[in-house]
Enzyme design. Structure first.
Site, PDB file in Angstrom:
ATOM      1  N   ASP A  30       0.495  -1.293  16.092  1.00  0.00           N
ATOM      2  CA  ASP A  30       0.046  -2.668  16.320  1.00  0.00           C
ATOM      3  C   ASP A  30      -1.345  -2.645  16.956  1.00  0.00           C
ATOM      4  O   ASP A  30      -1.625  -1.842  17.854  1.00  0.00           O
ATOM      5  CB  ASP A  30       1.033  -3.416  17.222  1.00  0.00           C
ATOM      6  N   ILE A  31      -2.215  -3.525  16.491  1.00  0.00           N
ATOM      7  CA  ILE A  31      -3.607  -3.552  16.968  1.00  0.00           C
ATOM      8  C   ILE A  31      -3.705  -4.063  18.403  1.00  0.00           C
ATOM      9  O   ILE A  31      -4.702  -3.803  19.096  1.00  0.00           O
ATOM     10  CB  ILE A  31      -4.458  -4.415  16.000  1.00  0.00           C
ATOM     11  N   GLY A  93       6.790 -17.205  17.552  1.00  0.00           N
ATOM     12  CA  GLY A  93       5.517 -16.520  17.720  1.00  0.00           C
ATOM     13  C   GLY A  93       5.061 -15.782  16.480  1.00  0.00           C
ATOM     14  O   GLY A  93       4.079 -15.041  16.535  1.00  0.00           O
ATOM     15  N   SER A  95       3.016 -14.759  13.611  1.00  0.00           N
ATOM     16  CA  SER A  95       1.628 -15.084  13.285  1.00  0.00           C
ATOM     17  C   SER A  95       1.201 -14.510  11.944  1.00  0.00           C
ATOM     18  O   SER A  95       0.240 -14.994  11.352  1.00  0.00           O
ATOM     19  CB  SER A  95       0.686 -14.578  14.388  1.00  0.00           C
ATOM     20  N   HIS A 100       7.847  -8.187   9.293  1.00  0.00           N
ATOM     21  CA  HIS A 100       7.563  -6.929   9.972  1.00  0.00           C
ATOM     22  C   HIS A 100       8.512  -6.783  11.146  1.00  0.00           C
ATOM     23  O   HIS A 100       8.810  -7.747  11.849  1.00  0.00           O
ATOM     24  CB  HIS A 100       6.105  -6.886  10.461  1.00  0.00           C
ATOM     25  N   LEU A 101       8.954  -5.555  11.317  1.00  0.00           N
ATOM     26  CA  LEU A 101       9.793  -5.217  12.453  1.00  0.00           C
ATOM     27  C   LEU A 101       8.893  -4.633  13.521  1.00  0.00           C
ATOM     28  O   LEU A 101       8.174  -3.657  13.273  1.00  0.00           O
ATOM     29  CB  LEU A 101      10.810  -4.173  11.975  1.00  0.00           C
TER      30      LEU A 101
HETATM   31  P1  AMP Z   1       3.973 -11.588  14.817  1.00  0.00           P
HETATM   32  O1  AMP Z   1       3.287 -12.390  15.874  1.00  0.00           O
HETATM   33  O2  AMP Z   1       5.424 -11.299  15.066  1.00  0.00           O
HETATM   34  O3  AMP Z   1       3.737 -12.185  13.436  1.00  0.00           O
HETATM   35  O4  AMP Z   1       3.281 -10.158  14.847  1.00  0.00           O
HETATM   36  C1  AMP Z   1       2.065  -9.904  14.244  1.00  0.00           C
HETATM   37  C2  AMP Z   1       1.546  -8.649  14.873  1.00  0.00           C
HETATM   38  O5  AMP Z   1       0.517  -8.131  14.053  1.00  0.00           O
HETATM   39  C3  AMP Z   1       0.930  -8.857  16.253  1.00  0.00           C
HETATM   40  O6  AMP Z   1       1.624  -8.059  17.208  1.00  0.00           O
HETATM   41  C4  AMP Z   1      -0.523  -8.415  16.084  1.00  0.00           C
HETATM   42  O7  AMP Z   1      -1.038  -7.743  17.206  1.00  0.00           O
HETATM   43  C5  AMP Z   1      -0.427  -7.523  14.871  1.00  0.00           C
HETATM   44  N1  AMP Z   1      -1.643  -7.395  14.094  1.00  0.00           N
HETATM   45  C6  AMP Z   1      -2.464  -8.382  13.686  1.00  0.00           C
HETATM   46  N2  AMP Z   1      -3.477  -7.874  12.946  1.00  0.00           N
HETATM   47  C7  AMP Z   1      -3.276  -6.526  12.891  1.00  0.00           C
HETATM   48  C8  AMP Z   1      -3.976  -5.445  12.287  1.00  0.00           C
HETATM   49  N3  AMP Z   1      -5.088  -5.641  11.577  1.00  0.00           N
HETATM   50  N4  AMP Z   1      -3.492  -4.196  12.442  1.00  0.00           N
HETATM   51  C9  AMP Z   1      -2.373  -3.989  13.172  1.00  0.00           C
HETATM   52  N5  AMP Z   1      -1.649  -4.969  13.748  1.00  0.00           N
HETATM   53  C10 AMP Z   1      -2.102  -6.225  13.622  1.00  0.00           C
END
Ligand code: AMP
Ligand code: ZN
Length: 114
Positions: A30-31, A93, A95, A100-101
């Site tokens: 995760d970024i 939450g 986004s 994704h898990l």
């Molecule tokens: P959610 O809020 O459950 O949809 O999780 C989305 C996740 O994706 C968040 O924890 C972000 O930090 C992560 N995320 C967003 N963009 C990227 C990226 N380019 N590479 C890795 N993780 C990302």
């Protein structure tokens, strides 16, 4: 889905720190990590939310969990414990609308989550 961030990551159009990959799933760091271990495990197939899962996806979802378990073991957190989270729709939450898990671990997790 041409406009989906995680489809782009799975197609390597956007770079990520890949932890595991096979024909049907991808796992990457995760970024914006919320724990010492924070890996996202995604199907390569575009599925917007858990609500769109069908019977045809049962094996895929099982594989998603098996992959998370495998990474938890590789990271050495399986006995301490870890959390698997799949957010669904806005109040959770979510986004990124490609399922994704979240594999979270390496620190004490609190309950209830915020
Ligand atoms: P959610 O809020 O459950 O949809 O999780 C989305 C996740 O994706 C968040 O924890 C972000 O930090 C992560 N995320 C967003 N963009 C990227 C990226 N380019 N590479 C890795 N993780 C990302
Ligand atoms: Zn997608």
């Amino acid at each position: 889905m041409s406009d989906c961030l995680f489809c782009k990551i799975s197609l390597k159009k956007i770079p990520s720190r890949i932890v595991y990959e096979d024909e049907s799933v991808l796992a990457f760091e995760d970024i914006n990590p919320q724990a010492p271990v924070h890996v996202l495990v995604i199907p390569k197939k575009h599925i917007p939310t858990a609500l769109e899962l069908t019977e045809d996806d049962n094996a895929l979802i099982g594989h998603l969990f098996q992959t998370a378990n495998r990474i938890a073991k590789e990271k050495g957190i399986e006995n301490r414990g870890f959390r698997l989270v799949m957010n669904t729709n806005s109040e959770s939450g979510q986004s990124v609308y490609h399922i994704h898990l979240h594999l979270l671990g390496g620190r004490l997790m609190h309950w209830p989550p915020g």
